[in-house]
Enzyme design. Structure first.
Site, PDB file in Angstrom:
ATOM      1  N   ARG A   1       0.740  -1.205   0.019  1.00 27.92           N
ATOM      2  CA  ARG A   1       0.172   0.140   0.100  1.00 27.92           C
ATOM      3  C   ARG A   1       0.939   1.469  -0.181  1.00 27.92           C
ATOM      4  NH1 ARG A   1      -3.113  -3.674  -1.064  1.00 27.92           N
ATOM      5  NH2 ARG A   1      -5.356  -3.588  -0.226  1.00 27.92           N
ATOM      6  N   CYS A  11     -11.320  -1.446   2.843  1.00 25.54           N
ATOM      7  CA  CYS A  11     -10.673  -1.886   4.207  1.00 25.54           C
ATOM      8  C   CYS A  11     -10.388  -0.441   4.796  1.00 25.54           C
ATOM      9  CB  CYS A  11      -9.519  -2.776   4.132  1.00 25.54           C
ATOM     10  SG  CYS A  11     -10.074  -4.444   3.465  1.00 25.54           S
ATOM     11  N   GLU A  22      -5.653   2.597   6.459  1.00 22.11           N
ATOM     12  CA  GLU A  22      -5.387   2.424   5.069  1.00 22.11           C
ATOM     13  C   GLU A  22      -6.210   3.612   4.321  1.00 22.11           C
ATOM     14  OE1 GLU A  22      -6.900   0.891   2.119  1.00 22.11           O
ATOM     15  OE2 GLU A  22      -6.066  -0.966   2.084  1.00 22.11           O
TER      16      GLU A  22
HETATM   17  N1  EPU Z   1     -11.419 -12.583   8.317  1.00 23.95           N
HETATM   18  C1  EPU Z   1     -12.096 -12.784   9.486  1.00 23.95           C
HETATM   19  N2  EPU Z   1     -13.285 -11.922   9.915  1.00 23.95           N
HETATM   20  C2  EPU Z   1     -13.382 -10.960   8.934  1.00 23.95           C
HETATM   21  C3  EPU Z   1     -12.598 -10.561   7.715  1.00 23.95           C
HETATM   22  C4  EPU Z   1     -11.808 -11.476   7.248  1.00 23.95           C
HETATM   23  O1  EPU Z   1     -11.736 -13.954  10.122  1.00 23.95           O
HETATM   24  O2  EPU Z   1     -14.222 -10.198   9.391  1.00 23.95           O
HETATM   25  C5  EPU Z   1     -10.277 -13.581   8.020  1.00 23.95           C
HETATM   26  C6  EPU Z   1     -10.566 -13.907   6.652  1.00 23.95           C
HETATM   27  O3  EPU Z   1     -11.309 -15.222   6.916  1.00 23.95           O
HETATM   28  C7  EPU Z   1      -9.275 -14.466   6.155  1.00 23.95           C
HETATM   29  C8  EPU Z   1      -8.332 -13.212   6.577  1.00 23.95           C
HETATM   30  O4  EPU Z   1      -9.116 -12.601   7.723  1.00 23.95           O
HETATM   31  O5  EPU Z   1      -8.797 -15.712   6.697  1.00 23.95           O
HETATM   32  C9  EPU Z   1      -8.084 -11.987   5.495  1.00 23.95           C
HETATM   33  O6  EPU Z   1      -9.176 -11.676   4.990  1.00 23.95           O
HETATM   34  P1  EPU Z   1      -9.516 -11.303   3.400  1.00 23.95           P
HETATM   35  O7  EPU Z   1      -9.091 -12.642   2.646  1.00 23.95           O
HETATM   36  O8  EPU Z   1     -10.778 -10.879   3.258  1.00 23.95           O
HETATM   37  O9  EPU Z   1      -8.283 -10.366   3.260  1.00 23.95           O
HETATM   38  P2  EPU Z   1      -8.061  -9.025   3.871  1.00 23.95           P
HETATM   39  O10 EPU Z   1      -6.594  -9.231   4.245  1.00 23.95           O
HETATM   40  O11 EPU Z   1      -9.107  -8.549   4.856  1.00 23.95           O
HETATM   41  C10 EPU Z   1      -6.966  -7.972   1.663  1.00 23.95           C
HETATM   42  C11 EPU Z   1      -7.147  -6.306   1.111  1.00 23.95           C
HETATM   43  C12 EPU Z   1      -8.549  -6.052   0.638  1.00 23.95           C
HETATM   44  C13 EPU Z   1      -8.426  -7.112  -0.597  1.00 23.95           C
HETATM   45  C14 EPU Z   1      -8.430  -8.382  -0.013  1.00 23.95           C
HETATM   46  C15 EPU Z   1      -8.567  -9.575  -1.059  1.00 23.95           C
HETATM   47  C16 EPU Z   1      -5.945  -5.085   2.921  1.00 23.95           C
HETATM   48  C17 EPU Z   1      -6.127  -4.162   4.246  1.00 23.95           C
HETATM   49  N3  EPU Z   1      -7.149  -5.620   2.374  1.00 23.95           N
HETATM   50  O12 EPU Z   1      -8.164  -7.849   2.765  1.00 23.95           O
HETATM   51  O13 EPU Z   1      -8.384  -4.869   0.055  1.00 23.95           O
HETATM   52  O14 EPU Z   1      -9.598  -6.769  -1.459  1.00 23.95           O
HETATM   53  O15 EPU Z   1      -7.192  -8.505   0.629  1.00 23.95           O
HETATM   54  O16 EPU Z   1      -7.485  -9.767  -1.950  1.00 23.95           O
HETATM   55  O17 EPU Z   1      -5.080  -5.286   2.729  1.00 23.95           O
HETATM   56  C18 EPU Z   1      -8.874  -2.618   0.366  1.00 23.95           C
HETATM   57  O18 EPU Z   1      -7.705  -2.385   0.268  1.00 23.95           O
HETATM   58  O19 EPU Z   1      -9.764  -1.727   0.534  1.00 23.95           O
HETATM   59  C19 EPU Z   1      -9.509  -3.872   0.417  1.00 23.95           C
HETATM   60  C20 EPU Z   1     -10.492  -4.210   0.725  1.00 23.95           C
END
Ligand code: EPU
Length: 311
Positions: A169, A218, A289
């Site tokens: 990011r 996010c 973020e």
């Molecule tokens: N999880 C939970 N509870 C929740 C949300 C997530 O337990 O309420 C767990 C999921 O089950 C998973 C882990 O946390 O095991 C990661 O969750 P996810 O796969 O949704 O990915 P993330 O790290 O939360 C990142 C990016 C997103 C992007 C997704 C998919 C960041 C901060 N976020 O989310 O980007 O869409 O990967 O590639 O890096 C954004 O930047 O605005 C954004 C949404």
């Protein structure tokens, strides 16, 4: 703000509510300037200003902002396939191009890489600035050079990707750098395969994120690769917590949704509550973020110093 008559003959300025220009549907009034003429970049850069892309990663204060808000227009909206170098296609994209259009164009042309960002709402400029991405790739993975104006300068220059210490990011360039466009260097692949990959990424997002409600995606950066902010906030039991019309999404805990006419003040209070809990319960500092304009400075303070946060 005063613009020269010549400037205003080539570029449009209007009073707007920034709520109409952000995906969060939040933010007060400002002067919005559509910068259509490249020759007027110097005048635009000569005064305090802010730059707006698709407004998809932005939280604007209820009072709006005093500085003009600039949006790159026509002169920065070109999207073209340039040359082929060592078997790879060079695609040139202006900062005003919608990222979804870039992805679709590359996919249809059988050029691989950008489809990995399917479903990320952004302009090319905004996505370059914050090195937008998913859990598997970043835009800067596919970029060979960027056209920028560095802080304190008025003339655009091209920088090689190797000159950008990009990270999660972050473009790695100084705060205040203006991104005008980029060149991507892409390998060939089967368009059907790329289309299927993009569609599958979009499906995964739709299944795990609250895409139907206004938000800025996010809210927090993931504190570490093995510690996603969403998982942490979920474990703290904060899903569904609300202040006024702002709610921690019951679908994905790293999203705050504006589901009942929230104000930015309410969103900021909720952010502070989450940051304080993460610190008190787990000793984790959640960093923003989402970009903030004219919001309380405490959002970026160490959470142990947050005052008046309801537990
Ligand atoms: N999880 C939970 N509870 C929740 C949300 C997530 O337990 O309420 C767990 C999921 O089950 C998973 C882990 O946390 O095991 C990661 O969750 P996810 O796969 O949704 O990915 P993330 O790290 O939360 C990142 C990016 C997103 C992007 C997704 C998919 C960041 C901060 N976020 O989310 O980007 O869409 O990967 O590639 O890096 C954004 O930047 O605005 C954004 C949404």
């Amino acid at each position: 703000m005063t613009w020269s008559a010549d400037f205003l003959s080539r570029n449009r300025a209007e009073r707007v509510l920034l709520a109409e220009w952000t995906t969060f549907r939040l933010g007060g009034p400002a002067e919005l300037v559509h910068l259509d003429a490249r020759d007027d970049l110097a005048e635009a850069l000569a005064q305090p200003r802010r730059w707006l892309g698709r407004g998809a990663n932005l939280l604007v204060g209820d009072a709006g902002v005093g500085e003009p808000v600039l949006r790159l227009g026509r002169a920065f909206a070109a999207l073209e396939r340039a040359v082929t170098r060592d078997g790879r296609a060079i695609v040139r994209a202006g900062a005003a191009v919608d990222l979804a259009v870039l992805i679709r164009t590359c996919t249809e042309a059988g050029l691989a890489g950008p489809e990995g960002l399917s479903g990320v709402p952004a302009t090319v400029g905004g996505a370059l600035r914050m090195n937008a991405g998913t859990s598997t790739c970043w835009l800067l993975d596919w970029v060979a050079r960027v056209e920028v104006v560095l802080p304190g300068e008025t003339a655009p220059r091209w920088l090689e990707r190797s000159e950008m210490p990009a990270a999660y990011r972050s473009s790695g360039l100084p705060e205040g750098t203006v991104f005008l466009g980029c060149e991507l260097e892409l390998a060939h692949d089967d368009p059907e395969h790329l289309r299927a990959r993009g569609a599958s990424l979009k499906r995964a997002k739709a299944a795990s994120q609250p895409l139907a409600l206004p938000s800025a995606g996010c809210v927090f950066k993931n504190p570490a690769r093995d510690l996603p902010a969403g998982k942490l906030i979920d474990e703290l039991g904060l899903k569904g917590t609300s202040i006024g019309g702002a709610r921690v999404s019951p679908v994905h805990a790293n999203f705050i949704v504006n589901d009942r006419g929230a104000t930015t003040a309410e969103v900021c209070q909720l952010i502070q509550l989450v940051r304080r809990r993460a610190w008190d319960a787990r000793g984790v500092v959640l960093d923003m973020e989402v970009e903030t304009w004219n919001c309380p400075a405490e959002l970026k303070a160490h959470p142990r110093d947050l005052k008046g946060v309801a537990a």
